[in-house]
Every structure is written in structure tokens, then in C-alpha cells.
Design an enzyme around this catalytic site. Structure first.
Site, PDB file in Angstrom:
ATOM      1  N   HIS A 177       0.847  -1.188   0.000  1.00 37.05           N
ATOM      2  CA  HIS A 177       0.000   0.000   0.000  1.00 37.05           C
ATOM      3  C   HIS A 177       0.890   1.248   0.000  1.00 37.05           C
ATOM      4  O   HIS A 177       1.709   1.426   0.890  1.00 37.05           O
ATOM      5  CB  HIS A 177      -0.926   0.016   1.224  1.00 37.05           C
ATOM      6  CG  HIS A 177      -2.100  -0.905   1.079  1.00 37.05           C
ATOM      7  ND1 HIS A 177      -3.270  -0.748   1.771  1.00 37.05           N
ATOM      8  CD2 HIS A 177      -2.292  -1.983   0.277  1.00 37.05           C
ATOM      9  CE1 HIS A 177      -4.129  -1.692   1.417  1.00 37.05           C
ATOM     10  NE2 HIS A 177      -3.553  -2.461   0.520  1.00 37.05           N
ATOM     11  N   PRO A 228      -5.162   0.110  18.407  1.00 35.98           N
ATOM     12  CA  PRO A 228      -4.835  -0.305  17.032  1.00 35.98           C
ATOM     13  C   PRO A 228      -4.853   0.815  15.981  1.00 35.98           C
ATOM     14  O   PRO A 228      -4.500   0.574  14.828  1.00 35.98           O
ATOM     15  CB  PRO A 228      -5.919  -1.350  16.705  1.00 35.98           C
ATOM     16  CG  PRO A 228      -7.007  -1.127  17.683  1.00 35.98           C
ATOM     17  CD  PRO A 228      -6.409  -0.499  18.890  1.00 35.98           C
ATOM     18  N   TYR A 240      -9.394   5.793   7.176  1.00 36.36           N
ATOM     19  CA  TYR A 240      -9.639   6.084   8.594  1.00 36.36           C
ATOM     20  C   TYR A 240     -10.654   7.224   8.636  1.00 36.36           C
ATOM     21  O   TYR A 240     -10.401   8.283   8.041  1.00 36.36           O
ATOM     22  CB  TYR A 240      -8.347   6.529   9.290  1.00 36.36           C
ATOM     23  CG  TYR A 240      -7.313   5.439   9.477  1.00 36.36           C
ATOM     24  CD1 TYR A 240      -6.466   5.053   8.436  1.00 36.36           C
ATOM     25  CD2 TYR A 240      -7.168   4.784  10.705  1.00 36.36           C
ATOM     26  CE1 TYR A 240      -5.514   4.060   8.613  1.00 36.36           C
ATOM     27  CE2 TYR A 240      -6.215   3.789  10.887  1.00 36.36           C
ATOM     28  CZ  TYR A 240      -5.393   3.429   9.840  1.00 36.36           C
ATOM     29  OH  TYR A 240      -4.456   2.446  10.023  1.00 36.36           O
ATOM     30  N   LYS A 280       0.229  -0.400  14.929  1.00 37.74           N
ATOM     31  CA  LYS A 280       1.601  -0.543  15.443  1.00 37.74           C
ATOM     32  C   LYS A 280       1.852  -1.791  16.307  1.00 37.74           C
ATOM     33  O   LYS A 280       3.008  -2.164  16.520  1.00 37.74           O
ATOM     34  CB  LYS A 280       1.987   0.698  16.263  1.00 37.74           C
ATOM     35  CG  LYS A 280       2.268   1.911  15.425  1.00 37.74           C
ATOM     36  CD  LYS A 280       3.635   1.828  14.774  1.00 37.74           C
ATOM     37  CE  LYS A 280       3.826   2.820  13.646  1.00 37.74           C
ATOM     38  NZ  LYS A 280       3.508   2.305  12.308  1.00 37.74           N
ATOM     39  N   TYR A 300       3.796   6.313  10.368  1.00 41.66           N
ATOM     40  CA  TYR A 300       2.943   5.188   9.954  1.00 41.66           C
ATOM     41  C   TYR A 300       3.789   4.079   9.311  1.00 41.66           C
ATOM     42  O   TYR A 300       3.546   2.898   9.565  1.00 41.66           O
ATOM     43  CB  TYR A 300       1.864   5.679   8.978  1.00 41.66           C
ATOM     44  CG  TYR A 300       0.735   4.690   8.793  1.00 41.66           C
ATOM     45  CD1 TYR A 300      -0.344   4.663   9.676  1.00 41.66           C
ATOM     46  CD2 TYR A 300       0.735   3.788   7.730  1.00 41.66           C
ATOM     47  CE1 TYR A 300      -1.380   3.756   9.519  1.00 41.66           C
ATOM     48  CE2 TYR A 300      -0.299   2.874   7.560  1.00 41.66           C
ATOM     49  CZ  TYR A 300      -1.360   2.864   8.460  1.00 41.66           C
ATOM     50  OH  TYR A 300      -2.380   1.961   8.295  1.00 41.66           O
TER      51      TYR A 300
HETATM   52  P1  RFL Z   1      -0.179 -12.658  21.006  1.00 42.72           P
HETATM   53  O1  RFL Z   1      -0.579 -12.614  19.573  1.00 42.72           O
HETATM   54  O2  RFL Z   1      -1.165 -12.278  22.021  1.00 42.72           O
HETATM   55  O3  RFL Z   1       0.380 -14.118  21.295  1.00 42.72           O
HETATM   56  C1  RFL Z   1       0.677 -14.551  22.603  1.00 42.72           C
HETATM   57  C2  RFL Z   1       0.596 -16.052  22.655  1.00 42.72           C
HETATM   58  O4  RFL Z   1       0.939 -16.496  23.969  1.00 42.72           O
HETATM   59  C3  RFL Z   1       0.012 -17.480  24.400  1.00 42.72           C
HETATM   60  N1  RFL Z   1      -0.043 -17.524  25.877  1.00 42.72           N
HETATM   61  C4  RFL Z   1       0.599 -18.446  26.628  1.00 42.72           C
HETATM   62  N2  RFL Z   1       1.385 -19.462  26.286  1.00 42.72           N
HETATM   63  C5  RFL Z   1       1.878 -20.234  27.297  1.00 42.72           C
HETATM   64  N3  RFL Z   1       1.599 -20.006  28.593  1.00 42.72           N
HETATM   65  C6  RFL Z   1       0.797 -18.997  28.979  1.00 42.72           C
HETATM   66  N4  RFL Z   1       0.526 -18.778  30.250  1.00 42.72           N
HETATM   67  C7  RFL Z   1       0.264 -18.157  27.980  1.00 42.72           C
HETATM   68  N5  RFL Z   1      -0.541 -17.068  27.992  1.00 42.72           N
HETATM   69  C8  RFL Z   1      -0.723 -16.699  26.727  1.00 42.72           C
HETATM   70  C9  RFL Z   1      -1.299 -17.062  23.766  1.00 42.72           C
HETATM   71  O5  RFL Z   1      -2.196 -18.158  23.657  1.00 42.72           O
HETATM   72  C10 RFL Z   1      -0.823 -16.557  22.401  1.00 42.72           C
HETATM   73  O6  RFL Z   1      -0.821 -17.574  21.425  1.00 42.72           O
HETATM   74  O7  RFL Z   1       1.100 -11.724  21.252  1.00 42.72           O
HETATM   75  P2  RFL Z   1       2.341 -11.405  20.274  1.00 42.72           P
HETATM   76  O8  RFL Z   1       2.887 -12.652  19.653  1.00 42.72           O
HETATM   77  O9  RFL Z   1       3.246 -10.515  21.032  1.00 42.72           O
HETATM   78  O10 RFL Z   1       1.687 -10.584  19.042  1.00 42.72           O
HETATM   79  C11 RFL Z   1       1.158  -9.294  19.230  1.00 42.72           C
HETATM   80  C12 RFL Z   1       0.039  -9.034  18.211  1.00 42.72           C
HETATM   81  O11 RFL Z   1      -0.882 -10.099  18.288  1.00 42.72           O
HETATM   82  C13 RFL Z   1      -0.672  -7.683  18.458  1.00 42.72           C
HETATM   83  O12 RFL Z   1       0.245  -6.681  18.825  1.00 42.72           O
HETATM   84  C14 RFL Z   1      -1.434  -7.182  17.202  1.00 42.72           C
HETATM   85  O13 RFL Z   1      -2.445  -8.064  16.830  1.00 42.72           O
HETATM   86  C15 RFL Z   1      -2.041  -5.783  17.445  1.00 42.72           C
HETATM   87  N6  RFL Z   1      -2.864  -5.311  16.320  1.00 42.72           N
HETATM   88  C16 RFL Z   1      -2.277  -4.723  15.218  1.00 42.72           C
HETATM   89  N7  RFL Z   1      -0.929  -4.613  15.124  1.00 42.72           N
HETATM   90  C17 RFL Z   1      -0.349  -4.084  13.992  1.00 42.72           C
HETATM   91  O14 RFL Z   1       0.881  -3.971  13.955  1.00 42.72           O
HETATM   92  N8  RFL Z   1      -1.098  -3.679  12.901  1.00 42.72           N
HETATM   93  C18 RFL Z   1      -2.453  -3.761  12.895  1.00 42.72           C
HETATM   94  O15 RFL Z   1      -3.075  -3.451  11.880  1.00 42.72           O
HETATM   95  C19 RFL Z   1      -3.099  -4.276  14.103  1.00 42.72           C
HETATM   96  N9  RFL Z   1      -4.439  -4.406  14.163  1.00 42.72           N
HETATM   97  C20 RFL Z   1      -4.260  -5.442  16.370  1.00 42.72           C
HETATM   98  C21 RFL Z   1      -5.035  -4.975  15.267  1.00 42.72           C
HETATM   99  C22 RFL Z   1      -4.911  -6.031  17.464  1.00 42.72           C
HETATM  100  C23 RFL Z   1      -6.294  -6.141  17.480  1.00 42.72           C
HETATM  101  N10 RFL Z   1      -6.884  -6.749  18.631  1.00 42.72           N
HETATM  102  C24 RFL Z   1      -7.856  -7.767  18.556  1.00 42.72           C
HETATM  103  C25 RFL Z   1      -6.359  -6.466  19.933  1.00 42.72           C
HETATM  104  C26 RFL Z   1      -6.408  -5.074  15.257  1.00 42.72           C
HETATM  105  C27 RFL Z   1      -7.056  -5.633  16.397  1.00 42.72           C
HETATM  106  C28 RFL Z   1      -8.562  -5.684  16.371  1.00 42.72           C
HETATM  107  C1  PHB Z   2      -6.720  -4.260  10.190  1.00 42.20           C
HETATM  108  O1  PHB Z   2      -6.791  -4.409   8.954  1.00 42.20           O
HETATM  109  O2  PHB Z   2      -7.095  -5.136  10.982  1.00 42.20           O
HETATM  110  C2  PHB Z   2      -6.192  -2.968  10.717  1.00 42.20           C
HETATM  111  C3  PHB Z   2      -5.592  -2.072   9.841  1.00 42.20           C
HETATM  112  C4  PHB Z   2      -5.122  -0.854  10.317  1.00 42.20           C
HETATM  113  C5  PHB Z   2      -5.259  -0.552  11.661  1.00 42.20           C
HETATM  114  C6  PHB Z   2      -5.837  -1.452  12.537  1.00 42.20           C
HETATM  115  C7  PHB Z   2      -6.309  -2.670  12.059  1.00 42.20           C
HETATM  116  O3  PHB Z   2      -4.824   0.667  12.092  1.00 42.20           O
END
Ligand code: RFL
Ligand code: PHB
Length: 402
Positions: free
Chosen positions: A75, A295, A203, A299, A393
């Protein structure tokens, strides 16, 4: 009772744990992953969609880039729409050539899981009672799998177990400082097999609240709505969701909106959180285990990737160059980039959401809204302002590790 020996024990098979494991293995550093849930459960979580160049490069370094490069979409920019105005942030032009990649976290995780399995590396899924011991001098992890007690002895432990994991809590309370802000709203997300309203993300700030039009592919859309924290996902029928989204999208996008059944629908609370330090003895916190961002700036996953990169490089220094002190620098280096991401995500969230509570500002809601609008006007009407948004960004460069 089984005992396993490895160099690095990784807690959590989310993107942080899997990417770190793959990079270390490629560098000849043995590692074992211990995960609480099943692989299938992890792949059912719908999360991030936007990857910074630094993340993309790291996935390539791990050698797990084939599908991302074939199916991900670069993008060059994104739109910010507010109160009838529309601005395109041309990332490529404003940063002198940087872009982001649209490729889902679920897909990256699937690719990393498959690569790990075919490399024959050990992963203990569905482990319970995971506990960290001897973090200061003799690190080991104990857990139960299928009724059997297992001990993993190691040199280092990487706590990649997300916000609710056990690793952070292993650092004594008096040795860690936690900074937290919980926002007074959440994001209701819907995934659907419908074509996106636009080729790039939009956005949207509106008087009805924030909305985001995102995507996973040409045939799969991801949309979000700002909702009160008290809302329940079961009270949001698909019909209600599409109706509300249409009201918040700019007119041309609303006219193009194709609706269909949701294949995932959930509400995520918004939080800013940092734990300092990010290490304790031979334990390192990585990704969401150490920090959370709202989110809005895309980041979260990208900050997890920069932690992984820093830890991977420092561990290489330890194992390959015999630099015993290298790992002690982890927290200081990682936190510098984390605070950048925290500030940008906080700023984007403040700018684009509708806030009911304006007490801290001392202004009434209408005045506060005008005040925030003037800041958006300032940033979006001038190329200098747009450059500030674009640079952050696409992501700050990773720090060189000497
Ligand atoms: P995770 O993905 O939470 O994985 C952690 C893992 O640890 C396990 N766990 C355990 N394992 C053993 N013993 C225990 N006691 C444990 N407790 C937990 C869990 O089961 C899991 O499998 O953390 P990790 O790997 O650090 O990854 C981080 C990302 O998942 C998170 O930062 C992103 O998803 C945030 N996020 C976004 N980040 C971006 O860079 N760009 C985006 O566009 C973006 N969009 C988002 C997002 C997060 C969202 N939500 C749902 C919070 C959009 C959303 C809606
Ligand atoms: C997504 O596609 O899930 C997404 C994209 C951008 C954001 C947050 C989530 O800032």
C-alpha cells in the site's frame, strides 16, 4: 516426568514467539516453544493487517516470505476522512519511497507455524500450568501436557505470551513499573467475504464515532466501528453493523459498500500499556507481553517485530561473538522504539475518535471537538504535517546493533 534441554525457551506461539523461534533456528540457536492453546485456536484470532517494511524484511530474513510476497499487497498510502473532508497520505511520496504491506496476521502466523513444523522444531501446544523458574541464575520452565509434567532447561526465556501471559508477572512487582491508559471505548470488528470499498485503507472521524475500512484481499474486507465499552457483540446484528458503517464512511465509499454475512465479529478494548524494564535476569519480554497500543496506528504487531529483531541480534552476539553482556542491553534498546509507537498510536487515537469524557481538558464536548479538529486541519493541510504522519505510519527504522 520429562526434561528437555534447549538454548532459548519461548513462551507463546503468537507471531512474536514464532518469528523469534524461526530466526534463532536459522542462526543455529536451538529453541523450544511452549503454548497454552492449540495452533488451530491461534489461527482463529483475527488481528493485525498492516505490516511495516521492517517487519516484512524480518519475515524475509526468516525465510518465510513466499506466500506474503505472492499474496500480500503493497500500500502506497491511505486516506483520512473527517467531517466531509478527505486527505490521502501518500506514504511513498511523503517518506521518499517507504510503503506498508497489507497481509493478515493470521496468514503470517500460519506461514510461520508451517515453517516451524517442517523444520522439525519442538512446539508444545495446549500446555497448562506454565511456570517460569530460576530466571536470575538457572532458568527453566515447567508445564503439564496431556497429564505429563515437563521441564525445559535453558539459557534464556523469551516471554512472548501476550498481555495476559505469565512471563511479565514473573518479574517481581517491585522491580517493574507498569504504565497504563484504558480508553473509554472499543473497536467492533467485522470480517466478511466482500470486496473492500477502496484499494487503500480509509480512517474516518465522524460525529457518530470512528470507523476504519480495511481489507485482507480483493475479496475479503475488514471493517471497524468505535463502540461504547458497554456494547455486547451479540447485540450487533450484521444488518445493524452495515447500517452504522454506511453512516460513518465517506459518501462515495458508502455507495460502493458491498455487504454480506460476517465471518468474524468481535469487540476489542483499546489500551496503551508499557512495562519497564522489558527484562529481568535471563527473561526477556517480547511484543504484547511488554506493551499494548490502541490499534489506530497499526503498530502492535510491528512493535512486536522490532522487539524480536533486537532480541535476535543480541542473542546472536551472545552465542556467535561470545559477547556475554549483549543481552543486558535488550530492554533499553527495545523501549526506545516502543515509546515512539506508543506516542503515535495515542496521538492517532486521540485525533480520530469521538470522546465523551473531556473533563481532563476542562472544555465542554463541542469546544473540545473543535479544538481537536483544528489539530487535524493543521496536520492534513500542510505537507510538513502529512510527512510527520507518514513517517511514523511506515515505522521508525530499527536501531543498528553494534
Ligand atoms: P499474542 O498474539 O497475544 O500471542 C501470545 C501467545 O501467547 C500465548 N499464551 C501463553 N502461552 C503459554 N503459557 C501462557 N501462560 C500463555 N498465555 C498466553 C497465547 O495463547 C498466544 O498464542 O502476542 P504477540 O505474539 O506478542 O503478538 C502481538 C500481536 O498479536 C498484536 O500486537 C497485534 O495483533 C495488534 N494489532 C495490530 N498490530 C499491527 O501492527 N497492525 C495492525 O493493523 C493491528 N491491528 C491489532 C489490530 C490487534 C487487534 N486486537 C484484537 C487487539 C487489530 C485488532 C482488532
Ligand atoms: C486491520 O486491517 O485489521 C487494521 C488495519 C489498520 C489498523 C488497525 C487494524 O490501524
Amino acid at each position: 516426568m520429562q526434561t528437555v534441554k534447549t538454548q532459548v525457551a519461548i513462551i507463546g506461539a503468537g507471531p512474536s514467539g514464532l518469528l523469534l523461534g524461526q530466526l534463532l533456528a536459522k542462526a543455529g540457536i536451538d529453541n523450544v516453544i511452549i503454548e497454552r492453546v492449540s495452533g488451530e485456536y491461534i489461527l482463529g484470532r483475527i488481528r493485525a493487517g498492516i505490516l511495516e517494511q521492517g517487519f516484512v524484511d524480518l519475515v524475509r530474513e526468516a525465510g518465510v516470505n513466499a506466500r506474503m510476497d505472492a499474496e500480500g499487497h503493497v500500500h502506497d498510502g491511505f486516506d483520512i476522512a473527517y467531517y466531509g473532508k478527505r486527505f490521502r497520505i501518500d506514504l511513498n511520496k511523503l517518506t521518499g519511497g517507504s510503503t506498508v504491506m497489507c497481509y493478515g496476521q493470521t496468514e503470517i502466523t500460519r506461514d510461520l507455524m508451517e515453517a516451524r513444523e517442517s523444520s522439525g522444531l519442538t512446539t508444545f501446544y495446549e500446555s497448562s500450568d506454565v511456570e517460569l523458574h530460576g530466571v536470575k541464575d538457572a532458568p527453566h520452565v515447567t508445564f503439564t501436557q496431556n497429564g505429563e509434567k515437563i521441564t525445559v532447561q535453558c539459557d534464556f526465556i523469551a516471554g512472548c505470551d501476550g498481555f495476559h501471559g505469565v512471563s511479565r508477572k514473573t518479574i517481581p512487582e517491585e522491580k517493574r513499573k507498569e504504565h497504563e491508559r484504558v480508553y473509554p471505548f472499543g473497536w467492533l470488528g467485522v470480517l466478511s467475504d466482500t470486496p473492500p470499498v477502496s484499494d487503500e485503507l480509509i480512517y474516518c472521524k465522524t460525529a457518530r464515532g470512528f470507523a476504519l475500512a480495511s481489507m485482507r484481499s480483493e475479496t475479503r474486507s475488514r471493517y471497524y466501528l468505535q463502540v461504547p465499552l458497554t456494547d455486547k457483540v451479540e447485540n450487533w446484528s450484521d444488518e445493524l453493523f452495515w447500517e452504522e458503517l454506511k453512516k460513518r464512511l465517506p459518501e462515495d465509499a458508502a455507495n460502493r459498500l458491498v455487504t454480506g454475512p460476517s465471518i468474524e465479529k468481535s469487540i476489542a478494548p483499546l489500551r496503551s500499556f508499557v512495562c519497564e524494564p522489558m527484562q529481568w535476569g535471563n527473561l526477556f519480554l517480547v511484543g504484547d507481553a511488554a506493551h499494548i497500543v490502541p490499534p489506530t496506528g497499526a503498530k502492535g504487531l510491528n512493535l512486536a517485530a522490532s522487539d524480536v529483531s533486537t532480541l535476535y541480534k543480541l542473542l546472536q552476539k551472545f552465542y556467535k561473538d561470545g559477547d556475554e553482556n549483549a543481552p543486558t542491553r535488550y530492554s533499553e534498546i527495545a523501549l526506545r522504539r516502543v515509546w515512539h509507537g506508543e506516542r503515535f498510536s495515542w496521538w492517532m487515537s486521540n485525533m480520530l475518535h469521538d470522546f465523551d469524557e473531556t473533563n481532563a481538558s476542562g472544555m465542554d464536548k463541542a469546544t473540545f471537538d473543535r479544538f481537536m479538529q483544528s489539530e487535524l486541519d493543521f496536520y492534513l493541510n500542510y505537507e510538513e504535517g502529512q510527512k510527520v504522519i507518514a513517517r511514523q505510519y511506515v515505522g521508525m527504522p530499527y536501531e543498528a546493533i553494534e
